[in-house]
Design a protein around this motif. Structure first.
Motif, PDB file in Angstrom:
ATOM      1  N   ASN A   1      -2.565  -6.914  -7.295  1.00 35.19           N
ATOM      2  CA  ASN A   1      -3.541  -5.884  -6.926  1.00 35.19           C
ATOM      3  C   ASN A   1      -2.962  -4.483  -6.795  1.00 35.19           C
ATOM      4  O   ASN A   1      -3.500  -3.654  -6.073  1.00 35.19           O
ATOM      5  CB  ASN A   1      -4.260  -6.255  -5.623  1.00 35.19           C
ATOM      6  CG  ASN A   1      -5.151  -7.450  -5.791  1.00 35.19           C
ATOM      7  OD1 ASN A   1      -6.031  -7.451  -6.639  1.00 35.19           O
ATOM      8  ND2 ASN A   1      -4.904  -8.479  -5.007  1.00 35.19           N
ATOM      9  N   SER A   2      -1.887  -4.204  -7.459  1.00 36.62           N
ATOM     10  CA  SER A   2      -1.356  -2.839  -7.377  1.00 36.62           C
ATOM     11  C   SER A   2      -2.164  -1.908  -8.271  1.00 36.62           C
ATOM     12  O   SER A   2      -2.905  -2.320  -9.156  1.00 36.62           O
ATOM     13  CB  SER A   2       0.124  -2.819  -7.748  1.00 36.62           C
ATOM     14  OG  SER A   2       0.328  -3.355  -9.022  1.00 36.62           O
TER      15      SER A   2
ATOM     16  N   ARG B   1       0.794  -1.232   0.000  1.00 35.55           N
ATOM     17  CA  ARG B   1       0.000   0.000   0.000  1.00 35.55           C
ATOM     18  C   ARG B   1       0.829   1.285   0.000  1.00 35.55           C
ATOM     19  O   ARG B   1       0.330   2.362   0.334  1.00 35.55           O
ATOM     20  CB  ARG B   1      -1.000   0.016   1.151  1.00 35.55           C
ATOM     21  CG  ARG B   1      -1.981  -1.138   1.105  1.00 35.55           C
ATOM     22  CD  ARG B   1      -2.914  -1.096   2.289  1.00 35.55           C
ATOM     23  NE  ARG B   1      -3.653  -2.329   2.419  1.00 35.55           N
ATOM     24  CZ  ARG B   1      -4.908  -2.484   2.040  1.00 35.55           C
ATOM     25  NH1 ARG B   1      -5.566  -1.500   1.492  1.00 35.55           N
ATOM     26  NH2 ARG B   1      -5.503  -3.639   2.199  1.00 35.55           N
TER      27      ARG B   1
ATOM     28  N   LYS C   1      -1.002  -3.947  -3.521  1.00 28.90           N
ATOM     29  CA  LYS C   1      -1.877  -2.777  -3.409  1.00 28.90           C
ATOM     30  C   LYS C   1      -1.128  -1.455  -3.299  1.00 28.90           C
ATOM     31  O   LYS C   1      -1.669  -0.460  -2.829  1.00 28.90           O
ATOM     32  CB  LYS C   1      -2.869  -2.944  -2.262  1.00 28.90           C
ATOM     33  CG  LYS C   1      -3.788  -4.139  -2.453  1.00 28.90           C
ATOM     34  CD  LYS C   1      -4.802  -4.259  -1.353  1.00 28.90           C
ATOM     35  CE  LYS C   1      -5.690  -5.473  -1.596  1.00 28.90           C
ATOM     36  NZ  LYS C   1      -6.673  -5.663  -0.540  1.00 28.90           N
TER      37      LYS C   1
END
Length: 122
Positions: free
Chosen positions: A60-61, A16, A38
């Motif tokens: 999921n980036s 993230r 992410k």
């Protein structure tokens, strides 16, 4: 800055993270820039060359790959895989030994106004 010669990635963006990576020359690694888990970076005005994969986004980036010069990588110059949501815009992608821009499972990846040329495999 000049960033070169790491074992797996010259720059690895994970968990993230939301950095801006800009105005660097990145070369000589398995991956010039790896984006995962992410992360949501801005990759802006870099020269990414002479790696296996130039810029690799996976897991999921999300994020933006804008106004970079990505060239002379032996794998994909830009590769998006595994449920990513990337915007790839206004890049020069050239002289690769494989594919210029490869998207595999990139859900809503947008590829806008890139100059892609002179790859051995299209």
């Amino acid at each position: 800055s000049i960033i070169r010669g790491a074992t797996s990635a010259c720059i690895s963006i994970l968990h993230r993270a939301t950095p801006a990576i800009q105005h660097n020359e990145i070369y000589g690694s398995k991956s010039g820039i790896t984006i995962q888990d992410k992360a949501t970076p801005l990759i802006f005005e870099n020269k990414v060359h002479s790696n296996v994969n130039g810029i690799l986004a996976s897991k999921n980036s999300r994020g933006y790959i804008v106004k970079n010069e990505v060239y002379n990588n032996t794998g994909s110059n830009i590769r998006v895989a595994e449920e990513c949501r990337m915007i790839i815009c206004d890049n020069i992608v050239r002289d690769g030994l494989n594919v210029g821009i490869r998207v595999q499972g990139g859900y809503t990846t947008q590829i806008i106004r890139n100059e892609v040329n002179n790859h051995k495999s299209e």
